[in-house]
Structures are given as C-alpha cells and as structure tokens.
Scaffold this active site. Structure first.
Site, PDB file in Angstrom:
ATOM      1  N   HIS A   1       0.728  -1.509  -0.048  1.00  0.00           N
ATOM      2  CA  HIS A   1       0.561   0.092  -0.167  1.00  0.00           C
ATOM      3  C   HIS A   1       0.671   1.337   0.272  1.00  0.00           C
ATOM      4  O   HIS A   1       2.259   0.915  -0.124  1.00  0.00           O
ATOM      5  CB  HIS A   1      -0.848  -0.502   1.128  1.00  0.00           C
ATOM      6  CG  HIS A   1      -0.372   0.137   2.215  1.00  0.00           C
ATOM      7  ND1 HIS A   1       0.006  -0.774   2.841  1.00  0.00           N
ATOM      8  CD2 HIS A   1      -0.226   1.103   3.649  1.00  0.00           C
ATOM      9  CE1 HIS A   1       0.548  -0.268   4.594  1.00  0.00           C
ATOM     10  NE2 HIS A   1      -0.211   0.841   4.522  1.00  0.00           N
TER      11      HIS A   1
ATOM     12  N   HIS B   1       1.173   3.682   1.947  1.00  0.00           N
ATOM     13  CA  HIS B   1       1.842   4.781   2.777  1.00  0.00           C
ATOM     14  C   HIS B   1       3.317   4.529   2.534  1.00  0.00           C
ATOM     15  O   HIS B   1       4.446   3.910   3.120  1.00  0.00           O
ATOM     16  CB  HIS B   1       1.438   4.063   4.233  1.00  0.00           C
ATOM     17  CG  HIS B   1       0.382   4.622   5.192  1.00  0.00           C
ATOM     18  ND1 HIS B   1      -0.896   3.314   6.007  1.00  0.00           N
ATOM     19  CD2 HIS B   1      -0.753   5.098   4.585  1.00  0.00           C
ATOM     20  CE1 HIS B   1      -1.706   4.145   5.774  1.00  0.00           C
ATOM     21  NE2 HIS B   1      -1.755   4.874   5.056  1.00  0.00           N
TER      22      HIS B   1
ATOM     23  N   ASP C   1       5.759   4.475   4.930  1.00  0.00           N
ATOM     24  CA  ASP C   1       6.926   3.742   5.641  1.00  0.00           C
ATOM     25  C   ASP C   1       6.699   2.955   5.027  1.00  0.00           C
ATOM     26  O   ASP C   1       6.949   0.781   5.454  1.00  0.00           O
ATOM     27  CB  ASP C   1       6.995   3.411   7.092  1.00  0.00           C
ATOM     28  CG  ASP C   1       5.004   3.175   7.420  1.00  0.00           C
ATOM     29  OD1 ASP C   1       3.903   3.604   6.746  1.00  0.00           O
ATOM     30  OD2 ASP C   1       4.492   2.824   8.547  1.00  0.00           O
ATOM     31  N   HIS C   2       6.242   2.375   4.134  1.00  0.00           N
ATOM     32  CA  HIS C   2       5.605   0.802   3.315  1.00  0.00           C
ATOM     33  C   HIS C   2       6.498   1.186   1.975  1.00  0.00           C
ATOM     34  O   HIS C   2       7.395   0.054   0.804  1.00  0.00           O
ATOM     35  CB  HIS C   2       5.059   0.535   3.157  1.00  0.00           C
ATOM     36  CG  HIS C   2       4.266  -0.105   4.189  1.00  0.00           C
ATOM     37  ND1 HIS C   2       4.053  -1.322   4.340  1.00  0.00           N
ATOM     38  CD2 HIS C   2       3.724   0.676   5.110  1.00  0.00           C
ATOM     39  CE1 HIS C   2       3.220  -1.483   5.787  1.00  0.00           C
ATOM     40  NE2 HIS C   2       3.515   0.132   6.122  1.00  0.00           N
TER      41      HIS C   2
ATOM     42  N   HIS D   1      -8.174  -0.468   5.782  1.00  0.00           N
ATOM     43  CA  HIS D   1      -6.591   0.610   6.730  1.00  0.00           C
ATOM     44  C   HIS D   1      -6.215   1.593   5.480  1.00  0.00           C
ATOM     45  O   HIS D   1      -6.367   2.337   5.924  1.00  0.00           O
ATOM     46  CB  HIS D   1      -5.187  -0.818   6.398  1.00  0.00           C
ATOM     47  CG  HIS D   1      -3.879   0.102   6.875  1.00  0.00           C
ATOM     48  ND1 HIS D   1      -3.922   0.654   8.596  1.00  0.00           N
ATOM     49  CD2 HIS D   1      -3.229   0.677   6.450  1.00  0.00           C
ATOM     50  CE1 HIS D   1      -2.596   1.119   8.528  1.00  0.00           C
ATOM     51  NE2 HIS D   1      -1.911   0.699   6.903  1.00  0.00           N
TER      52      HIS D   1
ATOM     53  N   ASP E   1      -0.288  -4.280   5.934  1.00  0.00           N
ATOM     54  CA  ASP E   1      -1.151  -3.320   7.866  1.00  0.00           C
ATOM     55  C   ASP E   1      -2.258  -4.227   7.209  1.00  0.00           C
ATOM     56  O   ASP E   1      -2.958  -3.524   7.977  1.00  0.00           O
ATOM     57  CB  ASP E   1      -1.087  -2.185   7.239  1.00  0.00           C
ATOM     58  CG  ASP E   1       0.364  -1.158   7.873  1.00  0.00           C
ATOM     59  OD1 ASP E   1       1.263  -2.141   7.978  1.00  0.00           O
ATOM     60  OD2 ASP E   1       0.619  -0.793   7.777  1.00  0.00           O
TER      61      ASP E   1
ATOM     62  N   HIS F   1       4.623  -4.924  10.238  1.00  0.00           N
ATOM     63  CA  HIS F   1       4.646  -4.519  11.578  1.00  0.00           C
ATOM     64  C   HIS F   1       5.128  -4.910  12.444  1.00  0.00           C
ATOM     65  O   HIS F   1       4.727  -6.339  12.693  1.00  0.00           O
ATOM     66  CB  HIS F   1       3.945  -3.407  12.569  1.00  0.00           C
ATOM     67  CG  HIS F   1       4.246  -1.377  11.264  1.00  0.00           C
ATOM     68  ND1 HIS F   1       4.692  -0.561  11.032  1.00  0.00           N
ATOM     69  CD2 HIS F   1       3.814  -1.426   9.880  1.00  0.00           C
ATOM     70  CE1 HIS F   1       4.366  -0.234  10.521  1.00  0.00           C
ATOM     71  NE2 HIS F   1       3.731  -0.238  10.100  1.00  0.00           N
TER      72      HIS F   1
HETATM   73 ZN   LIG Z   1      -0.462   1.792   6.433  1.00  0.00          ZN
END
Ligand SMILES: [Zn+2]
Length: 257
Positions: free
Chosen positions: A57, A59, A61-62, A115, A134, A173
């Site tokens: 996805h 985001h 942090d990915h 999410h 996530d 995570h």
């Molecule tokens: Zn995420």
C-alpha cells in the site's frame, strides 16, 4: 514447503523488510521498502540478486526506500492499481484476484482494503507464504484509515477463507506485544492465546521477532479473527451478533485501549 527461502529484518523502528527467494527460478522478491539500506545489506550478505519488488500500500513507511532500491538493483516494481498516481516507480499494477507469474513463481494479489483503500495482500501459494501488509498483524489488525469497519472485516474474513491454515504470514509491523495486551483483556481464558502471549513476551525480551505467524495460529488467538466465533461473541456480551458487528466493537475498543 521449502521452495521459498526467506529473510526478515527490521527497517526504521518497527517496520519489517521481507525478502523471498524462489529456489527453483532464483527469483528474489522484496515486499515493501520502508528503507533501502537494510535491504541492500541483506542482499550483500546473502548474495541474492533482487528481481522484483511488491508493494502492499501507499503509506510512506512502506515505500520510502522504493526509488533507491529500484535504482540500485533494477528490480521490477508491482503494486496496487488504485495507487498508480500515489506510488512512483511502479512498472506494473494489479487488481483483486490477479494471478501473476513473477519470474516463474505464482503470486496471487488479494485486495484487502480497510486500512487503506489500495491495500493488496500477496499470496505465494507454491511457497505456502503470504504477506498481509497492514491488514492482518499477529494478534491484531491495522487501524481503519481510508475504508470502513465493514470493509476491514470483509478483508480479514477473505484472508481466513483464502489462505490455508498452514500459510506462513508476514506483515508490515512488529506490533505483537502491544496487540497481546488488548487480546488478553478481551479473551482472558483462551489457553492458546495465553501460551502465545508468554512466547511473545519471551521473544521480545530477547529482542527477537514474533513474526512470521501462521493463519492457524491467528485464527486461534487473534481477537479480530475470532469475531467470527459465536462462543467468543457470547463472552463479549454480543450473543447472536453478526461477525462484522463483533469486529466493529473490538476495533473501536482497541482504538481507545
Ligand atoms: Zn499503513
């Protein structure tokens, strides 16, 4: 099933990087790139040559390390069609139900929104492995940011239906210890959960990962998946409620736990 060799390592603070190597085709796949440097280090250590990058996805942090890793390796990048305009460096996009031949390895794209709307879970049926981004965590699930609670429940139910129990599950995570506290509060007399929490506490005290997990283990211990169990619903004071309602109550309770 040993067709896929696997490496998992921490990126940033609590994100995971995952590398999978198909021993048959020598395809090497990265799933998400929170940071390029730890990937490049793992590739140096293993001698693996990265061929593909799959994104779950949009985001930051990915995908933060995506451009650097692509540039350093020349790997082909595949991600959600819904994020075509959000993620730079995509070479190819997928939609729900797409089955890909990734360098000789079968990869199934399962849309699991909630999410985020674009979220894809990646299933490698020949290796018995999945990456749920996530969406599904060990003992937990992602916060619902872009979708709604009914959508998130449908996504979790779909993973339960489509991933065989023995599937080895990676996710985005290391949140298991904090998830464990909520899970125990909701489901205190679940013996499998109590045993898992002891294991999680031991692993984290030794700074070891609690992932990957398996679908069978999550079905037995993850309160968000147990929303489908009428006995669990009854214990929560929701006898006869639909699984989606039980899930919604749990997800809201977790947000303020
Ligand atoms: Zn995420």
């Amino acid at each position: 099933m040993t067709r896929l060799a696997r490496r998992q390592f921490i990126c940033l603070t609590d994100n995971y990087g995952v590398l999978l190597k198909d021993e048959v085709s020598h395809t090497v796949i990265a799933v998400d790139v929170p940071d390029a440097a730890p990937y490049l280090q793992e590739l140096r250590e293993t001698g693996w040559r990265l061929t593909h990058i799959l994104i779950t996805h949009h985001h930051w942090d990915h995908v933060q390390g995506l451009s650097a890793l692509k540039q350093a390796t020349g790997a082909k990048v595949i991600g959600p069609a819904l994020s075509r305009d959000k993620i730079q460096d995509l070479d190819d996009v997928v939609e729900d139900g797409d089955t890909l031949d990734v360098g000789g390895l079968r990869v199934d794209a399962l849309a699991t929104p909630g999410h985020t709307l674009d979220q894809i879970s990646w299933h490698f049926p020949e290796g018995g492995v999945a990456h749920t981004g996530d969406t599904l965590f060990s003992l937990g699930c992602g916060r619902v940011f872009e979708g709604d609670l009914a959508m998130m429940w449908a996504s979790l139910a779909k993973l339960m239906r489509q991933l065989p129990d023995e599937t080895v599950i990676y996710c985005g995570h290391e949140y298991t210890l904090s998830n464990a506290r909520f899970a125990l509060a909701m489901d205190p007399d679940n013996a499998a959960l109590r045993q898992r929490v002891q294991e999680v506490e031991r692993l984290r005290s030794e700074h070891l990962p609690t992932l990957p997990t398996t679908m069978a283990r999550e079905k037995a211990t993850n309160p968000f998946l147990r929303a489908a169990d009428p006995v669990f619903a009854e214990k929560l004071g929701m006898a006869g409620a639909a699984p989606a309602e039980v899930f919604a109550k749990l997800r809201n309770a977790k947000d303020t736990f």
